[in-house]
Design a protein around this motif. Structure first.
Motif, mmCIF file in Angstrom:
data_model
loop_
_atom_site.group_PDB
_atom_site.id
_atom_site.type_symbol
_atom_site.label_atom_id
_atom_site.label_comp_id
_atom_site.label_asym_id
_atom_site.label_seq_id
_atom_site.Cartn_x
_atom_site.Cartn_y
_atom_site.Cartn_z
ATOM 1 N N LYS A 9 8.736 66.994 18.090
ATOM 2 C CA LYS A 9 7.941 65.513 17.626
ATOM 3 C C LYS A 9 6.626 65.906 16.514
ATOM 4 C CE LYS A 9 8.533 64.991 23.091
ATOM 5 N NZ LYS A 9 7.530 64.997 23.603
ATOM 6 N N ASP A 15 -1.138 59.735 20.420
ATOM 7 C CA ASP A 15 -0.642 60.009 21.183
ATOM 8 C C ASP A 15 -1.295 60.720 22.943
ATOM 9 O OD1 ASP A 15 2.458 59.461 20.613
ATOM 10 O OD2 ASP A 15 2.415 60.865 19.221
ATOM 11 N N LYS A 19 -1.984 59.359 26.733
ATOM 12 C CA LYS A 19 -1.310 60.017 27.662
ATOM 13 C C LYS A 19 -2.001 61.209 27.745
ATOM 14 C CE LYS A 19 3.096 58.939 24.832
ATOM 15 N NZ LYS A 19 4.008 59.205 23.816
ATOM 16 N N MET A 24 -3.083 66.916 34.204
ATOM 17 C CA MET A 24 -2.465 67.172 33.641
ATOM 18 C C MET A 24 -1.745 69.157 33.768
ATOM 19 S SD MET A 24 -1.489 65.332 30.363
ATOM 20 C CE MET A 24 0.480 64.960 30.149
ATOM 21 N N SER A 28 3.698 68.903 32.627
ATOM 22 C CA SER A 28 3.735 67.372 32.452
ATOM 23 C C SER A 28 3.160 67.922 31.063
ATOM 24 C CB SER A 28 2.761 67.121 33.343
ATOM 25 O OG SER A 28 1.742 67.838 33.439
ATOM 26 N N MET A 29 2.697 68.603 30.366
ATOM 27 C CA MET A 29 2.095 68.726 29.096
ATOM 28 C C MET A 29 2.703 69.169 27.944
ATOM 29 S SD MET A 29 -1.648 70.253 28.120
ATOM 30 C CE MET A 29 -0.795 72.009 27.862
ATOM 31 N N GLU A 31 6.044 68.507 28.689
ATOM 32 C CA GLU A 31 6.982 67.162 28.586
ATOM 33 C C GLU A 31 7.300 66.150 28.058
ATOM 34 O OE1 GLU A 31 8.524 64.415 32.677
ATOM 35 O OE2 GLU A 31 9.003 66.255 32.034
ATOM 36 N N THR A 32 5.247 65.916 27.504
ATOM 37 C CA THR A 32 4.846 64.852 26.914
ATOM 38 C C THR A 32 4.738 65.512 25.398
ATOM 39 O OG1 THR A 32 3.761 63.909 28.861
ATOM 40 C CG2 THR A 32 2.958 63.423 27.198
ATOM 41 N N PHE A 33 3.852 66.200 25.169
ATOM 42 C CA PHE A 33 3.752 66.330 24.011
ATOM 43 C C PHE A 33 4.509 67.584 23.203
ATOM 44 C CE2 PHE A 33 -0.131 65.370 26.157
ATOM 45 C CZ PHE A 33 -0.057 64.429 26.076
#
Length: 85
Positions: A9, A15, A19, A24, A28-29, A31-33
């Motif tokens: 990414k 971002d 987000k 978190m 989830s971190m 998954e997001t970043f």
């Protein structure tokens, strides 16, 4: 058939501004970043994310996000996103 690597990414400060949340968890971190490029912490995790503008995001983490700080090449803080809880 060639296997393609998942693309890394390209992250920007926006971002993280939009987000990142203090509650978190690690999954989830990621998954997001995406996965951080390294963990430079001692005692707590300090995850390093490379940003597309050549700065870095440092995310202090135990079982939740403690802080997120953008630093420049001289390792000076450019922006604090989360300070404690």
């Amino acid at each position: 058939m060639a296997c393609s690597k998942p693309e890394k990414k390209e992250l920007s400060i926006s971002d993280f501004e939009t987000k990142i949340k203090s509650d978190m968890d690690y999954y989830s971190m990621v998954e997001t970043f995406g996965k951080p490029s390294k963990d430079i912490g001692r005692g707590i995790h300090i995850y390093v994310y490379e940003l597309k503008d050549s700065t870095k995001m440092l995310v202090g983490f135990t079982d939740k996000v403690l802080y997120a700080k953008q630093i420049n090449r001289k390792e000076e803080i450019v922006k604090d996103l989360l300070v404690g809880n």
